[in-house]
Design a protein around this motif. Structure first.
Motif, PDB file in Angstrom:
ATOM      1  N   ALA A  34      50.014  70.763  22.406  1.00  0.00           N
ATOM      2  CA  ALA A  34      50.814  70.752  21.349  1.00  0.00           C
ATOM      3  C   ALA A  34      51.364  69.469  21.230  1.00  0.00           C
ATOM      4  N   THR A  35      51.198  68.950  20.010  1.00  0.00           N
ATOM      5  CA  THR A  35      51.497  67.504  19.680  1.00  0.00           C
ATOM      6  C   THR A  35      52.776  67.088  18.599  1.00  0.00           C
ATOM      7  N   LEU A  36      53.144  66.143  18.752  1.00  0.00           N
ATOM      8  CA  LEU A  36      54.227  65.612  17.591  1.00  0.00           C
ATOM      9  C   LEU A  36      53.947  64.210  17.497  1.00  0.00           C
ATOM     10  N   LEU A  37      53.738  63.604  16.267  1.00  0.00           N
ATOM     11  CA  LEU A  37      53.137  62.401  16.039  1.00  0.00           C
ATOM     12  C   LEU A  37      52.044  62.071  17.005  1.00  0.00           C
ATOM     13  N   SER A  38      52.213  61.062  17.626  1.00  0.00           N
ATOM     14  CA  SER A  38      51.123  60.853  18.819  1.00  0.00           C
ATOM     15  C   SER A  38      51.656  60.995  20.156  1.00  0.00           C
ATOM     16  N   GLN A  39      52.693  61.555  20.309  1.00  0.00           N
ATOM     17  CA  GLN A  39      53.295  61.621  21.852  1.00  0.00           C
ATOM     18  C   GLN A  39      53.266  62.843  22.588  1.00  0.00           C
ATOM     19  N   TRP A  40      52.783  64.027  22.066  1.00  0.00           N
ATOM     20  CA  TRP A  40      52.885  65.128  23.001  1.00  0.00           C
ATOM     21  C   TRP A  40      51.609  65.225  23.805  1.00  0.00           C
ATOM     22  N   ARG A  41      51.442  64.101  24.714  1.00  0.00           N
ATOM     23  CA  ARG A  41      50.314  64.143  25.595  1.00  0.00           C
ATOM     24  C   ARG A  41      50.949  63.753  26.944  1.00  0.00           C
ATOM     25  N   SER A  42      49.672  63.252  27.788  1.00  0.00           N
ATOM     26  CA  SER A  42      50.216  62.751  29.070  1.00  0.00           C
ATOM     27  C   SER A  42      51.035  63.672  29.882  1.00  0.00           C
ATOM     28  N   SER A  43      52.161  63.139  30.263  1.00  0.00           N
ATOM     29  CA  SER A  43      53.035  64.053  31.045  1.00  0.00           C
ATOM     30  C   SER A  43      53.520  65.497  30.486  1.00  0.00           C
ATOM     31  N   LYS A  44      53.401  65.282  28.836  1.00  0.00           N
ATOM     32  CA  LYS A  44      54.108  66.510  28.526  1.00  0.00           C
ATOM     33  C   LYS A  44      52.849  67.453  27.945  1.00  0.00           C
ATOM     34  N   ALA A  45      51.537  67.097  28.278  1.00  0.00           N
ATOM     35  CA  ALA A  45      50.324  67.692  27.768  1.00  0.00           C
ATOM     36  C   ALA A  45      50.334  69.289  28.209  1.00  0.00           C
ATOM     37  N   SER A  46      50.984  69.333  29.244  1.00  0.00           N
ATOM     38  CA  SER A  46      50.620  70.866  29.827  1.00  0.00           C
ATOM     39  C   SER A  46      52.085  71.677  29.620  1.00  0.00           C
ATOM     40  N   TYR A  47      53.194  71.017  28.967  1.00  0.00           N
ATOM     41  CA  TYR A  47      54.190  71.870  28.608  1.00  0.00           C
ATOM     42  C   TYR A  47      54.117  72.609  27.352  1.00  0.00           C
ATOM     43  N   VAL A  48      54.346  73.812  27.498  1.00  0.00           N
ATOM     44  CA  VAL A  48      54.192  74.751  26.352  1.00  0.00           C
ATOM     45  C   VAL A  48      55.638  75.396  25.959  1.00  0.00           C
ATOM     46  N   ALA A  49      55.898  74.724  24.745  1.00  0.00           N
ATOM     47  CA  ALA A  49      57.124  74.696  23.936  1.00  0.00           C
ATOM     48  C   ALA A  49      57.289  76.279  23.292  1.00  0.00           C
ATOM     49  N   ASN A  50      58.490  76.779  23.471  1.00  0.00           N
ATOM     50  CA  ASN A  50      58.642  78.308  22.808  1.00  0.00           C
ATOM     51  C   ASN A  50      59.570  78.007  21.488  1.00  0.00           C
ATOM     52  N   CYS A  51      60.282  77.032  21.547  1.00  0.00           N
ATOM     53  CA  CYS A  51      61.182  76.784  20.479  1.00  0.00           C
ATOM     54  C   CYS A  51      61.643  75.352  20.007  1.00  0.00           C
ATOM     55  N   PHE A  52      61.852  74.908  18.799  1.00  0.00           N
ATOM     56  CA  PHE A  52      62.029  73.743  18.445  1.00  0.00           C
ATOM     57  C   PHE A  52      63.416  73.615  17.698  1.00  0.00           C
ATOM     58  N   LEU A  53      64.496  72.556  17.823  1.00  0.00           N
ATOM     59  CA  LEU A  53      65.380  72.336  17.019  1.00  0.00           C
ATOM     60  C   LEU A  53      65.899  70.889  16.891  1.00  0.00           C
ATOM     61  N   ASP A  54      66.195  70.569  15.774  1.00  0.00           N
ATOM     62  CA  ASP A  54      66.859  69.449  15.519  1.00  0.00           C
ATOM     63  C   ASP A  54      68.146  69.382  15.575  1.00  0.00           C
ATOM     64  N   HIS A  55      68.555  68.280  16.381  1.00  0.00           N
ATOM     65  CA  HIS A  55      70.038  68.276  16.807  1.00  0.00           C
ATOM     66  C   HIS A  55      70.382  66.712  16.865  1.00  0.00           C
ATOM     67  N   ARG A  56      71.263  66.381  15.943  1.00  0.00           N
ATOM     68  CA  ARG A  56      71.770  64.749  15.815  1.00  0.00           C
ATOM     69  C   ARG A  56      70.452  64.189  15.460  1.00  0.00           C
ATOM     70  N   ASP A  57      70.118  63.257  16.752  1.00  0.00           N
ATOM     71  CA  ASP A  57      69.050  62.031  16.531  1.00  0.00           C
ATOM     72  C   ASP A  57      67.828  62.534  17.093  1.00  0.00           C
ATOM     73  N   TYR A  58      67.719  63.693  17.646  1.00  0.00           N
ATOM     74  CA  TYR A  58      66.396  64.253  18.540  1.00  0.00           C
ATOM     75  C   TYR A  58      66.017  65.376  17.788  1.00  0.00           C
ATOM     76  N   CYS A  59      64.994  65.650  18.197  1.00  0.00           N
ATOM     77  CA  CYS A  59      64.163  67.303  18.175  1.00  0.00           C
ATOM     78  C   CYS A  59      64.037  67.623  19.524  1.00  0.00           C
ATOM     79  N   TYR A  60      64.754  68.713  19.785  1.00  0.00           N
ATOM     80  CA  TYR A  60      64.599  69.452  21.296  1.00  0.00           C
ATOM     81  C   TYR A  60      63.497  70.298  21.116  1.00  0.00           C
TER      82      TYR A  60
END
Length: 160
Positions: A34-60
């Motif tokens: 799963a990727t976001l812009l160019s950064q969902w890779r390397s240490s986060k490449a195996s992370y499986v996200a179940n949900c997303f939410l924008d909160h203030r300055d970040y996307c969690y």
């Protein structure tokens, strides 16, 4: 700040072989990640996200016993909460705080100090939804609502 006003989604294609995040104006894919812009890779490449939410300055993003956050100013993902006692099933923002549902048998977590200090709630939650000025949560056959996310009122669910 990233403009999430058009929504963010997670799509799966090719028989669950790859996922991609999308929002209006961009999308990105990397096979098996799963990727976001160019950064969902390397240490986060195996992370499986179940949900997303924008909160203030970040996307969690919540997934397997971890919550991560995307920082658009550095174009990178970082751990926000690790070692949770269950997978993160849902994220919801209410009264300026972020809440994470960890399943019906585990106390929920909330973002007590922005951006990365999480604390356990007093009760369990399998899901959250903000509706009509209240935070609603459910687990098992029970549904509750709260005006402050501290005092919960049980709703009788069933045929009238």
């Amino acid at each position: 700040m990233v403009d999430w006003s058009h929504g963010i989604g997670l799509e799966t294609y090719r028989d669950d072989l790859a996922q991609y995040l999308y929002s209006e104006g961009w999308d990105t894919t990397v096979s098996g990640e799963a990727t976001l812009l160019s950064q969902w890779r390397s240490s986060k490449a195996s992370y499986v996200a179940n949900c997303f939410l924008d909160h203030r300055d970040y996307c969690y993003a919540g997934g397997a016993t971890t919550i991560v956050r995307y920082n658009p100013s550095t174009d990178s993902w970082a751990d926000s909460a690790t070692g949770l006692t269950n997978d993160v099933d849902g994220l919801e923002e209410f009264n300026g705080k972020l809440y994470a549902a960890l399943g019906g048998s585990v106390a929920f977590q909330y973002l007590s100090t922005y951006p990365d200090t999480w604390a356990a709630g007093a009760t369990n939650a399998a899901c959250f939804k903000k509706w009509q000025g209240k935070l609603w949560k459910g687990y098992g056959a029970d549904v509750y609502y709260s005006a402050d996310a501290v005092t919960w009122t049980k709703v009788t669910v069933g045929d009238p």
